[in-house]
Design a protein around this motif. Structure first.
Motif, PDB file in Angstrom:
ATOM      1  N   LEU A 169       8.706 -22.912  -3.385  1.00  0.00           N
ATOM      2  CA  LEU A 169       9.949 -22.264  -3.334  1.00  0.00           C
ATOM      3  C   LEU A 169       9.877 -20.798  -3.132  1.00  0.00           C
ATOM      4  O   LEU A 169       9.320 -20.045  -3.874  1.00  0.00           O
ATOM      5  N   ILE A 170      10.008 -20.582  -1.685  1.00  0.00           N
ATOM      6  CA  ILE A 170       9.325 -18.374  -2.056  1.00  0.00           C
ATOM      7  C   ILE A 170      10.746 -17.710  -1.004  1.00  0.00           C
ATOM      8  O   ILE A 170      11.401 -17.852  -0.408  1.00  0.00           O
ATOM      9  N   LEU A 171      11.203 -16.892  -1.923  1.00  0.00           N
ATOM     10  CA  LEU A 171      12.551 -16.988  -1.940  1.00  0.00           C
ATOM     11  C   LEU A 171      12.468 -15.328  -1.798  1.00  0.00           C
ATOM     12  O   LEU A 171      12.600 -14.168  -2.957  1.00  0.00           O
ATOM     13  N   ASP A 172      13.115 -15.013  -0.888  1.00  0.00           N
ATOM     14  CA  ASP A 172      13.461 -13.701  -0.412  1.00  0.00           C
ATOM     15  C   ASP A 172      11.849 -12.490  -0.861  1.00  0.00           C
ATOM     16  O   ASP A 172      11.852 -11.595  -1.707  1.00  0.00           O
ATOM     17  N   THR A 173      11.053 -12.961  -0.643  1.00  0.00           N
ATOM     18  CA  THR A 173       9.569 -12.782  -0.696  1.00  0.00           C
ATOM     19  C   THR A 173       8.404 -11.755   0.449  1.00  0.00           C
ATOM     20  O   THR A 173       8.708 -12.568   1.588  1.00  0.00           O
ATOM     21  N   GLY A 174       8.231 -10.833  -0.652  1.00  0.00           N
ATOM     22  CA  GLY A 174       7.151 -10.607   0.212  1.00  0.00           C
ATOM     23  C   GLY A 174       5.546 -11.327  -0.127  1.00  0.00           C
ATOM     24  O   GLY A 174       5.458 -11.393  -1.374  1.00  0.00           O
ATOM     25  N   PRO A 175       4.428 -11.329   0.804  1.00  0.00           N
ATOM     26  CA  PRO A 175       3.019 -12.164   0.802  1.00  0.00           C
ATOM     27  C   PRO A 175       2.490 -10.630   0.637  1.00  0.00           C
ATOM     28  O   PRO A 175       1.303 -11.348   0.142  1.00  0.00           O
ATOM     29  N   GLY A 176       2.770  -9.270  -0.493  1.00  0.00           N
ATOM     30  CA  GLY A 176       1.699  -8.773  -0.358  1.00  0.00           C
ATOM     31  C   GLY A 176       1.203  -7.824   1.227  1.00  0.00           C
ATOM     32  O   GLY A 176       1.595  -8.023   2.403  1.00  0.00           O
ATOM     33  N   PHE A 177      -0.026  -7.430   0.507  1.00  0.00           N
ATOM     34  CA  PHE A 177      -0.491  -6.454   1.787  1.00  0.00           C
ATOM     35  C   PHE A 177      -2.422  -6.501   2.299  1.00  0.00           C
ATOM     36  O   PHE A 177      -2.730  -6.752   1.263  1.00  0.00           O
ATOM     37  N   ARG A 178      -2.137  -7.001   3.204  1.00  0.00           N
ATOM     38  CA  ARG A 178      -3.985  -6.945   4.137  1.00  0.00           C
ATOM     39  C   ARG A 178      -4.457  -5.634   3.619  1.00  0.00           C
ATOM     40  O   ARG A 178      -5.475  -5.868   3.346  1.00  0.00           O
ATOM     41  N   LYS A 179      -3.438  -4.312   4.090  1.00  0.00           N
ATOM     42  CA  LYS A 179      -4.153  -3.084   4.235  1.00  0.00           C
ATOM     43  C   LYS A 179      -3.856  -2.128   3.170  1.00  0.00           C
ATOM     44  O   LYS A 179      -3.613  -1.877   2.525  1.00  0.00           O
ATOM     45  N   ASP A 180      -4.808  -1.351   2.873  1.00  0.00           N
ATOM     46  CA  ASP A 180      -4.942  -0.573   1.394  1.00  0.00           C
ATOM     47  C   ASP A 180      -4.169   0.600   1.621  1.00  0.00           C
ATOM     48  O   ASP A 180      -3.223   0.729   0.533  1.00  0.00           O
ATOM     49  N   GLU A 181      -4.040   0.797   3.392  1.00  0.00           N
ATOM     50  CA  GLU A 181      -2.881   1.771   3.151  1.00  0.00           C
ATOM     51  C   GLU A 181      -1.546   1.383   3.052  1.00  0.00           C
ATOM     52  O   GLU A 181      -0.616   2.192   2.384  1.00  0.00           O
ATOM     53  N   ALA A 182      -0.892   0.188   3.416  1.00  0.00           N
ATOM     54  CA  ALA A 182       0.753  -0.421   3.212  1.00  0.00           C
ATOM     55  C   ALA A 182       0.511  -0.934   1.467  1.00  0.00           C
ATOM     56  O   ALA A 182       1.742  -0.467   1.315  1.00  0.00           O
ATOM     57  N   ARG A 183      -1.103  -1.179   0.995  1.00  0.00           N
ATOM     58  CA  ARG A 183      -0.312  -1.423  -0.592  1.00  0.00           C
ATOM     59  C   ARG A 183      -0.090  -0.029  -1.377  1.00  0.00           C
ATOM     60  O   ARG A 183       0.506  -0.487  -2.079  1.00  0.00           O
ATOM     61  N   ASN A 184      -0.820   0.273  -0.685  1.00  0.00           N
ATOM     62  CA  ASN A 184      -0.789   2.192  -1.588  1.00  0.00           C
ATOM     63  C   ASN A 184       0.635   2.670  -1.622  1.00  0.00           C
ATOM     64  O   ASN A 184       1.664   3.519  -2.179  1.00  0.00           O
ATOM     65  N   GLY A 185       1.006   2.582  -0.308  1.00  0.00           N
ATOM     66  CA  GLY A 185       2.507   2.872  -0.230  1.00  0.00           C
ATOM     67  C   GLY A 185       3.711   1.967  -1.405  1.00  0.00           C
ATOM     68  O   GLY A 185       4.471   3.025  -1.539  1.00  0.00           O
ATOM     69  N   TRP A 186       3.430   0.989  -1.461  1.00  0.00           N
ATOM     70  CA  TRP A 186       3.934  -0.042  -1.789  1.00  0.00           C
ATOM     71  C   TRP A 186       3.789   0.704  -3.616  1.00  0.00           C
ATOM     72  O   TRP A 186       4.563   0.539  -4.317  1.00  0.00           O
ATOM     73  N   ASN A 187       2.678   0.620  -3.548  1.00  0.00           N
ATOM     74  CA  ASN A 187       2.279   1.527  -5.749  1.00  0.00           C
ATOM     75  C   ASN A 187       2.648   2.192  -5.662  1.00  0.00           C
ATOM     76  O   ASN A 187       3.201   2.623  -6.811  1.00  0.00           O
ATOM     77  N   GLN A 188       2.685   3.281  -4.417  1.00  0.00           N
ATOM     78  CA  GLN A 188       4.150   4.921  -4.930  1.00  0.00           C
ATOM     79  C   GLN A 188       5.103   4.675  -5.495  1.00  0.00           C
ATOM     80  O   GLN A 188       5.649   5.450  -6.360  1.00  0.00           O
ATOM     81  N   GLN A 189       5.458   3.814  -4.537  1.00  0.00           N
ATOM     82  CA  GLN A 189       6.369   3.495  -5.111  1.00  0.00           C
ATOM     83  C   GLN A 189       6.885   2.847  -6.474  1.00  0.00           C
ATOM     84  O   GLN A 189       8.243   2.556  -7.206  1.00  0.00           O
ATOM     85  N   ALA A 190       6.036   1.993  -6.634  1.00  0.00           N
ATOM     86  CA  ALA A 190       6.484   1.153  -8.060  1.00  0.00           C
ATOM     87  C   ALA A 190       5.922   2.555  -8.720  1.00  0.00           C
ATOM     88  O   ALA A 190       6.970   2.218  -9.833  1.00  0.00           O
TER      89      ALA A 190
END
Length: 235
Positions: free
Chosen positions: A97-118
């Motif tokens: 059951l995958i609910l209002d979820t994202g699957p993460g990021f393939r590219k480092d740049e997008a992941r780094n942006g997420w991690n900065q927000q975290a």
């Protein structure tokens, strides 16, 4: 049959209050508070907070209720952890059951942006303490927390993402999967489409007039979608 539901970041197991009666009728419903959240402990050691520790906690919960396999699901961070759980323990997953979820990021740049927000989220909990915790809306968190530092450490260790494991695992998922997203949950609509396209045979339901917590915004429509899916699962 057991259904394990995991909450989102900064929420608690109480966010599932509107689902308990409906899902418990024909299933054993297991809900829980992740490390640093709700009534669970908030250890001081940052190393105790990780995605790996979280999915091992989920496996321990299944062991505790005597379930070799279960329907594994969650919302937002809980959904991401459910996908990560499947990547490590596919033999223990009956369905997803995958609910209002994202699957993460393939590219480092997008992941780094997420991690900065975290990291910024963690800093706010560290700076504002329990005042920040108490400002969280109970309607969306579903309960209260005991530790601002626990939430900060959870943001750094569990909300932050390390690699592309989850998004790369999607084509290998072979269990029945239901993807649910609120029609107004704009940041996650594209994620839902990507997952529906990559997971073979996945079903997708968009809940009208619902945001990121679709189960709270529209509990009846949400419960109908989940129960309808559960009824299709082989015994």
């Amino acid at each position: 049959p057991v259904v394990l539901l995991s909450h989102g970041y900064s929420a608690t197991s109480q966010m599932w209050r509107g689902q308990i009666a409906a899902l418990s009728k024909d299933h054993t419903l297991v809900t829980w508070d992740m490390r640093g959240h709700g009534g669970s402990d908030s250890p001081d050691d940052p190393a105790r907070y990780s995605a790996e520790a979280t999915i091992d906690d989920m496996a321990a919960l299944l062991d505790a209720v005597g379930a070799e396999r279960a329907v594994i699901g969650g919302l937002s961070l809980g959904g991401y952890m459910s996908l990560m759980f499947h990547a490590k323990y596919p033999q223990r997953v009956r369905a997803l059951l995958i609910l209002d979820t994202g699957p993460g990021f393939r590219k480092d740049e997008a992941r780094n942006g997420w991690n900065q927000q975290a990291a910024r989220t963690a800093e706010r909990f560290e700076e504002e303490g329990m005042a920040k915790v108490n400002a969280l809306k109970e309607t969306s968190t579903g309960g209260t927390h005991r530790s601002a530092i626990g939430l900060a450490l959870a943001a750094r260790g569990m909300l932050a993402q390390r690699d592309a494991t989850v998004i790369e695992s999607l084509p290998g998922i072979r269990v029945p999967s239901l993807i649910v997203v609120g029609a107004d949950d704009t940041p996650f609509l594209q994620s839902a489409e990507v997952m529906a396209a990559k997971i073979a045979g996945a079903s997708k339901v968009v809940i009208p007039a619902a945001g990121h917590t679709a189960n709270i915004d529209q509990p009846q429509a949400f419960n109908d979608a989940v129960l309808g899916f559960l009824k299709t699962l082989p015994a």
